[in-house]
Write an enzyme that holds these catalytic residues in place. Sequence first.
Site, PDB file in Angstrom:
ATOM      1  N   ASP A   1      -0.864   1.906   6.000  1.00  0.00           N
ATOM      2  CA  ASP A   1      -0.379   1.406   4.730  1.00  0.00           C
ATOM      3  C   ASP A   1       0.691   2.267   4.079  1.00  0.00           C
ATOM      4  O   ASP A   1       0.429   3.492   4.441  1.00  0.00           O
ATOM      5  CB  ASP A   1      -1.630   1.077   3.651  1.00  0.00           C
ATOM      6  CG  ASP A   1      -0.954   0.256   2.612  1.00  0.00           C
ATOM      7  OD1 ASP A   1       0.213  -0.344   2.804  1.00  0.00           O
ATOM      8  OD2 ASP A   1      -1.610   0.253   1.532  1.00  0.00           O
ATOM      9  N   GLY A   2       1.620   1.872   3.437  1.00  0.00           N
ATOM     10  CA  GLY A   2       2.432   2.628   2.877  1.00  0.00           C
ATOM     11  C   GLY A   2       2.718   2.391   1.216  1.00  0.00           C
ATOM     12  O   GLY A   2       2.138   1.474   0.918  1.00  0.00           O
TER      13      GLY A   2
ATOM     14  N   GLU B   1       5.632   2.233   5.147  1.00  0.00           N
ATOM     15  CA  GLU B   1       4.888   1.544   6.127  1.00  0.00           C
ATOM     16  C   GLU B   1       5.083   1.873   7.487  1.00  0.00           C
ATOM     17  O   GLU B   1       4.371   2.049   8.422  1.00  0.00           O
ATOM     18  CB  GLU B   1       5.141   0.109   5.982  1.00  0.00           C
ATOM     19  CG  GLU B   1       4.731  -0.428   4.736  1.00  0.00           C
ATOM     20  CD  GLU B   1       3.508  -0.734   4.191  1.00  0.00           C
ATOM     21  OE1 GLU B   1       2.767  -0.627   5.181  1.00  0.00           O
ATOM     22  OE2 GLU B   1       3.107  -1.221   3.358  1.00  0.00           O
TER      23      GLU B   1
ATOM     24  N   ASP C   1      -0.457  -4.515   6.385  1.00  0.00           N
ATOM     25  CA  ASP C   1      -0.266  -5.422   5.572  1.00  0.00           C
ATOM     26  C   ASP C   1       1.058  -5.741   5.364  1.00  0.00           C
ATOM     27  O   ASP C   1       1.609  -6.234   4.460  1.00  0.00           O
ATOM     28  CB  ASP C   1      -1.196  -5.261   4.088  1.00  0.00           C
ATOM     29  CG  ASP C   1      -0.620  -4.006   3.241  1.00  0.00           C
ATOM     30  OD1 ASP C   1       0.244  -3.231   3.907  1.00  0.00           O
ATOM     31  OD2 ASP C   1      -1.028  -3.485   2.394  1.00  0.00           O
TER      32      ASP C   1
ATOM     33  N   HIS D   1      -4.135  -5.654  -0.456  1.00  0.00           N
ATOM     34  CA  HIS D   1      -4.814  -5.926  -1.964  1.00  0.00           C
ATOM     35  C   HIS D   1      -5.838  -7.172  -2.026  1.00  0.00           C
ATOM     36  O   HIS D   1      -5.664  -7.717  -2.993  1.00  0.00           O
ATOM     37  CB  HIS D   1      -3.923  -5.604  -3.205  1.00  0.00           C
ATOM     38  CG  HIS D   1      -3.146  -4.455  -2.818  1.00  0.00           C
ATOM     39  ND1 HIS D   1      -3.437  -3.076  -3.209  1.00  0.00           N
ATOM     40  CD2 HIS D   1      -1.529  -4.340  -2.561  1.00  0.00           C
ATOM     41  CE1 HIS D   1      -2.437  -2.340  -2.746  1.00  0.00           C
ATOM     42  NE2 HIS D   1      -1.323  -3.055  -2.525  1.00  0.00           N
TER      43      HIS D   1
ATOM     44  N   ASP E   1      -4.722   2.127   1.883  1.00  0.00           N
ATOM     45  CA  ASP E   1      -3.810   2.301   0.689  1.00  0.00           C
ATOM     46  C   ASP E   1      -4.096   3.620  -0.192  1.00  0.00           C
ATOM     47  O   ASP E   1      -3.222   4.273  -0.752  1.00  0.00           O
ATOM     48  CB  ASP E   1      -4.194   0.856  -0.280  1.00  0.00           C
ATOM     49  CG  ASP E   1      -3.013   0.844  -1.338  1.00  0.00           C
ATOM     50  OD1 ASP E   1      -1.859   0.899  -1.459  1.00  0.00           O
ATOM     51  OD2 ASP E   1      -3.636   0.945  -2.514  1.00  0.00           O
TER      52      ASP E   1
END
Length: 155
Positions: free
Chosen positions: A9-10, A52, A74, A128, A138
Amino acid sequence: MPELFAYTDGACSGNPGPGGWGVLLRAIEGETVLKERELCGGEAETTNNRMELLAAINALETLERPSKITVVTDSAYVKNGVTGWIFGWKRNGWKTAGKKPVKNVELWQRLDLAQARHDVTWKWVKGHAGHPENERADELARAGMKPFKPKKARA
């Protein structure tokens, strides 16, 4: 034989702004987590898309030997880019279909090189949305960003 997963994740505070990337690496056999490693980092002035990409790049570059791995992201930008768009970009000399230079080209080239030595399956998950490993990635991305966020003055 254990299965290897990288949850990536970023995050970015402002876009551009300070950002971070996070990776949760897991080796799993059946329901048992055999090994787990967490990675994170960040930059003072960046974009969410760059973070990301760096999450996926760092996940693959940290592997010491060629591996079969599922990278879970994501980011539709990363997933669509690496499984589709990149082939046309390479064919067009790293230009888009509209003949414009590919944004973040140096990171796309680095990701292309990083994945070339592995057998990678790319999987997209909704961010999320309560996916525990994605939520952990995250948290790691936000931790990677933290040193680059300006300190708030106390009142």
